[in-house]
Design an enzyme around this catalytic site. Structure first.
Site, PDB file in Angstrom:
ATOM      1  N   HIS A 103      43.037  40.057  39.014  1.00 37.48           N
ATOM      2  CA  HIS A 103      43.787  39.376  38.833  1.00 37.48           C
ATOM      3  C   HIS A 103      44.455  38.941  40.346  1.00 37.48           C
ATOM      4  O   HIS A 103      43.765  39.830  41.345  1.00 37.48           O
ATOM      5  CB  HIS A 103      45.269  39.145  38.075  1.00 37.48           C
ATOM      6  CG  HIS A 103      46.218  40.539  39.108  1.00 37.48           C
ATOM      7  ND1 HIS A 103      47.028  39.859  39.921  1.00 37.48           N
ATOM      8  CD2 HIS A 103      45.926  41.647  38.689  1.00 37.48           C
ATOM      9  CE1 HIS A 103      47.253  41.261  40.098  1.00 37.48           C
ATOM     10  NE2 HIS A 103      47.016  42.585  39.664  1.00 37.48           N
ATOM     11  N   ASP A 154      46.766  36.210  41.364  1.00 33.54           N
ATOM     12  CA  ASP A 154      47.462  36.227  41.449  1.00 33.54           C
ATOM     13  C   ASP A 154      48.554  37.484  42.118  1.00 33.54           C
ATOM     14  O   ASP A 154      48.234  38.345  41.945  1.00 33.54           O
ATOM     15  CB  ASP A 154      49.039  35.759  40.080  1.00 33.54           C
ATOM     16  CG  ASP A 154      49.029  37.079  39.279  1.00 33.54           C
ATOM     17  OD1 ASP A 154      47.511  37.354  39.136  1.00 33.54           O
ATOM     18  OD2 ASP A 154      49.976  37.302  38.560  1.00 33.54           O
ATOM     19  N   ASP A 210      47.026  44.363  46.136  1.00 35.37           N
ATOM     20  CA  ASP A 210      46.894  44.298  44.194  1.00 35.37           C
ATOM     21  C   ASP A 210      47.405  42.753  44.348  1.00 35.37           C
ATOM     22  O   ASP A 210      48.324  41.990  44.187  1.00 35.37           O
ATOM     23  CB  ASP A 210      48.310  44.946  44.324  1.00 35.37           C
ATOM     24  CG  ASP A 210      49.025  44.218  42.675  1.00 35.37           C
ATOM     25  OD1 ASP A 210      47.965  43.559  41.961  1.00 35.37           O
ATOM     26  OD2 ASP A 210      50.015  44.523  42.550  1.00 35.37           O
ATOM     27  N   GLU A 243      48.750  37.565  35.625  1.00 41.26           N
ATOM     28  CA  GLU A 243      48.924  38.929  35.690  1.00 41.26           C
ATOM     29  C   GLU A 243      50.198  39.448  36.134  1.00 41.26           C
ATOM     30  O   GLU A 243      51.332  40.016  35.133  1.00 41.26           O
ATOM     31  CB  GLU A 243      48.056  40.096  36.255  1.00 41.26           C
ATOM     32  CG  GLU A 243      48.153  41.136  35.677  1.00 41.26           C
ATOM     33  CD  GLU A 243      49.154  42.049  36.782  1.00 41.26           C
ATOM     34  OE1 GLU A 243      49.513  43.483  36.073  1.00 41.26           O
ATOM     35  OE2 GLU A 243      49.863  41.810  37.956  1.00 41.26           O
ATOM     36  N   GLU A 244      51.092  39.344  37.215  1.00 43.77           N
ATOM     37  CA  GLU A 244      52.292  39.561  37.457  1.00 43.77           C
ATOM     38  C   GLU A 244      53.758  39.101  36.710  1.00 43.77           C
ATOM     39  O   GLU A 244      54.771  38.999  36.407  1.00 43.77           O
ATOM     40  CB  GLU A 244      52.656  39.154  39.374  1.00 43.77           C
ATOM     41  CG  GLU A 244      50.853  39.759  40.346  1.00 43.77           C
ATOM     42  CD  GLU A 244      51.459  41.523  39.927  1.00 43.77           C
ATOM     43  OE1 GLU A 244      52.759  42.309  39.401  1.00 43.77           O
ATOM     44  OE2 GLU A 244      50.748  41.776  41.320  1.00 43.77           O
ATOM     45  N   ASP A 268      43.747  47.939  39.202  1.00 46.31           N
ATOM     46  CA  ASP A 268      44.247  47.488  39.807  1.00 46.31           C
ATOM     47  C   ASP A 268      45.764  48.635  39.776  1.00 46.31           C
ATOM     48  O   ASP A 268      47.037  48.187  39.140  1.00 46.31           O
ATOM     49  CB  ASP A 268      44.460  46.691  38.469  1.00 46.31           C
ATOM     50  CG  ASP A 268      46.133  45.549  38.922  1.00 46.31           C
ATOM     51  OD1 ASP A 268      46.384  45.255  40.360  1.00 46.31           O
ATOM     52  OD2 ASP A 268      46.694  45.185  37.668  1.00 46.31           O
ATOM     53  N   HIS A 303      52.726  44.944  45.878  1.00 48.66           N
ATOM     54  CA  HIS A 303      54.768  44.652  45.541  1.00 48.66           C
ATOM     55  C   HIS A 303      55.961  45.285  46.451  1.00 48.66           C
ATOM     56  O   HIS A 303      56.693  44.665  46.458  1.00 48.66           O
ATOM     57  CB  HIS A 303      55.485  45.374  44.040  1.00 48.66           C
ATOM     58  CG  HIS A 303      54.541  44.415  43.106  1.00 48.66           C
ATOM     59  ND1 HIS A 303      55.275  45.087  41.431  1.00 48.66           N
ATOM     60  CD2 HIS A 303      53.149  44.519  42.568  1.00 48.66           C
ATOM     61  CE1 HIS A 303      53.814  44.862  40.542  1.00 48.66           C
ATOM     62  NE2 HIS A 303      53.429  43.952  41.566  1.00 48.66           N
TER      63      HIS A 303
END
Length: 507
Positions: free
Chosen positions: A123, A125, A156, A190-191, A219, A469
């Protein structure tokens, strides 16, 4: 200069004296990856500069998401892949506005029926990031400090996606035949919960995915700063809200304090009934379906390379609930946990406000493990909270809701894709990987397993301290470049094993 830097990074960052000799077909590929590592870092810099935040539903970030997906699609097309950007429609938001969902990229490179077909999921995003939140550098300007590449999405998941593409690119640049057929599924939401992805997978399971033999996901992270890992399981997640309501308006505590069943007092009692000070969940029956612990499983925890003191210090925690490596890992991976996340409707600003909230909502979640069932957990939690609430004899109203229910995932570590991953890591790093689970939830793995019935392997590239994150997210240059080699070696090992008998399980 680039190859010299690669050597220095290996000496500085690796705990291993040497890697295993690369098979002859891979030697030139590895050399190419080393010599072109600065170009790889520059590509990551360009991708990090795109503010592809899917969490904040505002037009600017949504435009950036579309730009990100277009850049990736163009790169794959230039590699010679057949690329389809699938229109995913629009997202309806709670405030009534509608935003377009970025397309999902489905790409194919090679269709030789004698070769294995490996599909990579990634992903592009990212989570929100702002310099004012405590970043030491601009989160959207990839910045290298002491071999660490800081930037939102670096680990990520833009770094691993690019590492896979760069591994493919090395074979193409050297005009070497790819050992396997490659497919890509790359999303941009995804997030935000992979909006509409499950429906796409259902639609494509007998088309795009029909010829796929194995799926690779990268991931998540190692459990060490230095030793590579392969992941074979993740926990699920049941996210709950519990609302306690007297009325819509708040009360003055001087006027009503002492004559009400206060919603906040009810809620605190409810939340306090869920878990004890040792971390044990107090919901009756919650542990009944947890898979029994075997001696073989205990031995896998003993083999994990985890420096408990380093782990605790890097976590900035004074003391964990458990004292041994094995207990820590078991409670992160193979036992359920319950976390209380917050209270909506309560006064949480600085100052002294003497208010009694009229309506409050508590939020908590339970991380699920094999063989817990989402619907059964929902019944157990609801029954427990109703029982606790009834004993308080409150006149308020209580409503329990499960907002999210995701099952745990576990794989067979003796299946072909795991053997290939272990061999690839041994080739590049000169050591066997830690075989780990992830305490978080990665729903896409379960989707691949249950919807399209494909074998899945998770090959993380990032170190445990990458800070996904969080502020100052990074990926080490060493992890990024050596991870690219791992993917190249994985192609080779999958080709070698493709004709070998495989376990019948799709786990």
């Amino acid at each position: 200069a680039a190859s010299l830097l690669a050597v220095l990074l290996l000496l500085d960052g690796a705990m291993f004296s040497s890697s295993s000799p690369a098979p002859a077909p891979l030697e030139k590929v590895f050399q190419y990856i080393d010599l072109h590592q600065d170009e790889s870092v520059q590509m990551l810099k360009e991708w990090v500069a795109i503010e592809s935040d899917s969490v904040q539903p505002v037009p600017h970030f949504r435009q950036e998401l579309f730009r990100m997906m277009a850049v990736a699609a163009d790169m794959l097309q230039r590699l010679g892949a057949h690329v389809a950007s699938v229109d995913m429609g629009s997202q309806q938001l709670p405030d009534g506005q509608s935003l377009p969902i970025p397309p999902v990229i489905l790409a194919e490179l090679g269709d030789d029926p004698t070769k294995a077909t490996v599909c990579f999921y990634g992903h592009l995003d990212v989570q929100p990031a702002d310099r004012a939140d405590g970043w030491l550098t601009d989160p959207y300007m990839l910045t290298e400090v002491d071999g660490k590449l800081y930037g939102r999405g670096a680990t990520d998941n833009k770094g691993p996606v690019l590492a896979w593409i760069n591994a493919v690119s090395a074979f193409r640049a050297l005009e070497q035949d790819l050992p396997v057929n490659i497919k890509f599924i790359i999303e941009g939401m995804e997030e935000a919960g992979s909006v509409a992805l499950e429906e796409l997978m259902e639609k494509e399971k007998d088309r795009f995915f029909s010829g796929v033999d194995y799926v690779v996901i990268s991931d998540n992270l190692w459990i060490s700063q230095r030793k590579p890992a392969v992941t074979y399981g993740t926990r699920g997640n049941s996210y709950f809200t519990v609302e306690v309501k007297c009325r819509d308006q708040d009360f003055h505590s001087g006027t009503f304090g002492g004559i009400l069943h206060e919603p906040m007092a009810d809620l605190v009692a409810l939340l306090g009934s869920l878990v004890d000070s040792s971390g044990r969940i107090l919901v009756p029956g919650i542990y009944d379906e947890v898979a029994p612990l075997t001696e073989e499983e205990i031995n896998t925890y003993k083999a994990i390379d985890l420096d408990l003191e380093e782990y605790q210090n890097s976590s900035q925690v004074a003391k964990f609930l458990f004292d041994t490596k094995e207990e820590i890992l078991m409670h992160l991976w193979r036992y359920p946990s319950l976390s209380i996340h917050g209270i909506e409707g309560a006064f949480d600003e600085p100052g002294a406000k003497t208010v009694i909230p009229g309506r409050v909502i508590g939020k908590f979640s339970i991380r699920l493990v094999p063989h817990m069932n989402v619907s059964e957990v929902e019944k157990q939690v609801t029954r427990h909270l109703e029982d606790v609430f009834s004993k308080r004899k409150s006149s308020n109203k209580m409503v329990v809701s499960m907002a999210l229910g995701l099952h745990p995932w576990i794989a067979n570590i003796n299946s072909t894709q795991y053997i290939a991953a272990k061999r690839a890591i041994r080739t590049v790093f000169g050591t066997d990987p830690d075989m780990i689970r992830d305490g978080s939830t990665i729903p896409i793995a379960k989707m691949f397993q249950e919807i399209v019935h494909k074998r899945v392997v998770m090959i993380p590239l990032g170190a445990v301290d990458d800070g996904e994150h969080s502020q100052n997210e990074k990926i080490n240059r060493w992890n990024y470049i050596e991870g690219t080699k791992v993917f190249a070696a994985f192609f080779f090992e999958m080709a070698q094993l493709h004709e070998s008998p495989e376990p019948s399980s799709l786990m």
